[in-house]
Design a protein around this motif. Structure first.
Motif, PDB file in Angstrom:
ATOM      1  N   PRO A 112       0.833  -1.200   0.000  1.00 11.30           N
ATOM      2  CA  PRO A 112       0.000   0.000   0.000  1.00 11.30           C
ATOM      3  C   PRO A 112       0.872   1.256   0.000  1.00 11.30           C
ATOM      4  O   PRO A 112       1.985   1.237   0.534  1.00 11.30           O
ATOM      5  CB  PRO A 112      -0.792  -0.115   1.301  1.00 11.30           C
ATOM      6  CG  PRO A 112      -0.010  -1.027   2.166  1.00 11.30           C
ATOM      7  CD  PRO A 112       0.746  -1.942   1.253  1.00 11.30           C
ATOM      8  N   PRO A 113       0.396   2.320  -0.610  1.00 10.61           N
ATOM      9  CA  PRO A 113       1.166   3.562  -0.602  1.00 10.61           C
ATOM     10  C   PRO A 113       1.377   4.053   0.830  1.00 10.61           C
ATOM     11  O   PRO A 113       0.565   3.785   1.711  1.00 10.61           O
ATOM     12  CB  PRO A 113       0.289   4.555  -1.373  1.00 10.61           C
ATOM     13  CG  PRO A 113      -0.678   3.724  -2.123  1.00 10.61           C
ATOM     14  CD  PRO A 113      -0.863   2.465  -1.344  1.00 10.61           C
ATOM     15  N   ARG A 122       1.449   7.301   3.119  1.00 18.69           N
ATOM     16  CA  ARG A 122       0.927   8.675   3.091  1.00 18.69           C
ATOM     17  C   ARG A 122       1.181   9.327   4.438  1.00 18.69           C
ATOM     18  O   ARG A 122       0.952   8.714   5.484  1.00 18.69           O
ATOM     19  CB  ARG A 122      -0.570   8.670   2.817  1.00 18.69           C
ATOM     20  CG  ARG A 122      -0.937   8.192   1.445  1.00 18.69           C
ATOM     21  CD  ARG A 122      -2.449   8.324   1.219  1.00 18.69           C
ATOM     22  NE  ARG A 122      -2.799   7.897  -0.095  1.00 18.69           N
ATOM     23  CZ  ARG A 122      -3.413   6.746  -0.370  1.00 18.69           C
ATOM     24  NH1 ARG A 122      -3.736   5.919   0.603  1.00 18.69           N
ATOM     25  NH2 ARG A 122      -3.698   6.418  -1.606  1.00 18.69           N
ATOM     26  N   TRP A 143       9.044   1.763   5.691  1.00 20.13           N
ATOM     27  CA  TRP A 143       8.268   1.324   4.527  1.00 20.13           C
ATOM     28  C   TRP A 143       9.189   0.653   3.507  1.00 20.13           C
ATOM     29  O   TRP A 143       8.888  -0.423   2.990  1.00 20.13           O
ATOM     30  CB  TRP A 143       7.539   2.531   3.942  1.00 20.13           C
ATOM     31  CG  TRP A 143       6.582   2.246   2.839  1.00 20.13           C
ATOM     32  CD1 TRP A 143       5.305   1.776   2.948  1.00 20.13           C
ATOM     33  CD2 TRP A 143       6.800   2.473   1.435  1.00 20.13           C
ATOM     34  NE1 TRP A 143       4.724   1.688   1.707  1.00 20.13           N
ATOM     35  CE2 TRP A 143       5.616   2.107   0.763  1.00 20.13           C
ATOM     36  CE3 TRP A 143       7.867   2.958   0.691  1.00 20.13           C
ATOM     37  CZ2 TRP A 143       5.482   2.204  -0.619  1.00 20.13           C
ATOM     38  CZ3 TRP A 143       7.733   3.059  -0.681  1.00 20.13           C
ATOM     39  CH2 TRP A 143       6.555   2.675  -1.320  1.00 20.13           C
ATOM     40  N   ARG A 163       3.862  11.254  -0.090  1.00 19.79           N
ATOM     41  CA  ARG A 163       3.278  10.012  -0.596  1.00 19.79           C
ATOM     42  C   ARG A 163       4.383   9.213  -1.279  1.00 19.79           C
ATOM     43  O   ARG A 163       5.169   9.763  -2.047  1.00 19.79           O
ATOM     44  CB  ARG A 163       2.155  10.296  -1.591  1.00 19.79           C
ATOM     45  CG  ARG A 163       1.531   9.028  -2.165  1.00 19.79           C
ATOM     46  CD  ARG A 163       0.429   9.364  -3.169  1.00 19.79           C
ATOM     47  NE  ARG A 163       0.009   8.207  -3.892  1.00 19.79           N
ATOM     48  CZ  ARG A 163      -1.056   7.449  -3.587  1.00 19.79           C
ATOM     49  NH1 ARG A 163      -1.787   7.758  -2.548  1.00 19.79           N
ATOM     50  NH2 ARG A 163      -1.376   6.409  -4.313  1.00 19.79           N
ATOM     51  N   GLU A 172       4.820   5.414  -3.365  1.00 18.06           N
ATOM     52  CA  GLU A 172       4.141   4.239  -3.892  1.00 18.06           C
ATOM     53  C   GLU A 172       5.109   3.417  -4.730  1.00 18.06           C
ATOM     54  O   GLU A 172       6.064   3.939  -5.296  1.00 18.06           O
ATOM     55  CB  GLU A 172       2.898   4.613  -4.684  1.00 18.06           C
ATOM     56  CG  GLU A 172       3.149   5.502  -5.866  1.00 18.06           C
ATOM     57  CD  GLU A 172       1.848   5.985  -6.503  1.00 18.06           C
ATOM     58  OE1 GLU A 172       0.889   5.205  -6.589  1.00 18.06           O
ATOM     59  OE2 GLU A 172       1.811   7.147  -6.918  1.00 18.06           O
TER      60      GLU A 172
END
Length: 171
Positions: free
Chosen positions: A31-32, A34, A54, A101, A103
């Protein structure tokens, strides 16, 4: 918005990805990331920490991970200092928000890339080079393959696309 001290590893932190799914290389399993951070001097630290976690969860190559984390830190710092005009070392105040953000995307060559976007609503000004300042944009550009900067009076958006990390060659 929560104060910065409540934004680190407490509730609201994106869930850690299972390494098996991320290692399989499917962008849909990632998942991105944010973040909406206050425009103060703790924001770069929070952004670095969350982004590094992440990327680690994705088993992103170490050297690329370090370059990307440094580029993000510079972009967030630039938003705080130049976009919102927060003086270095000043206490937190309600000056604005820095949006981040990240991704994972797969290119036509099936290589995976990170697309990182940092956005603020502060004012844009052309960088003024000096012997001691003005190296932040160079550091950001060095962090990936492509950097696009869209600066207007209404804010700045920096979009960095990482170098490719071929499937099965991360970690």
């Amino acid at each position: 918005m929560k104060p910065p001290s409540d934004q680190d590893e407490r509730p609201g932190h994106p869930p850690r990805l299972p390494l098996s799914g991320a290692a399989a290389g499917s962008p849909s399993t990632a998942p991105p990331l944010r973040m909406a951070l206050p425009a103060d001097w703790v924001a770069p630290s929070i952004a670095r920490d969350r982004f590094d976690h992440w990327l680690r969860d994705l088993a992103w190559p170490v050297a690329q991970r370090e370059d990307l984390v440094l580029a993000l830190s510079e972009a967030v710092s630039n938003s705080v200092e130049h976009g919102y005009g927060v003086p270095s070392g000043s206490a937190a105040h309600d000056s604005g928000v820095v949006e981040v953000r990240a991704e994972l995307v797969a290119g036509p060559d099936q290589a995976l890339r990170v697309v990182l976007t940092v956005r603020d609503a502060g004012g844009w000004r052309e960088p003024a080079g000096s012997a001691h300042r003005g190296h932040g944009l160079r550091m950001i550009r060095a962090g990936g393959d492509e950097v696009v900067i869209d600066g207007t009076d209404g804010g700045t958006t920096i979009r960095l696309t990482s170098r490719p990390a071929p499937r099965g060659r991360r970690g």
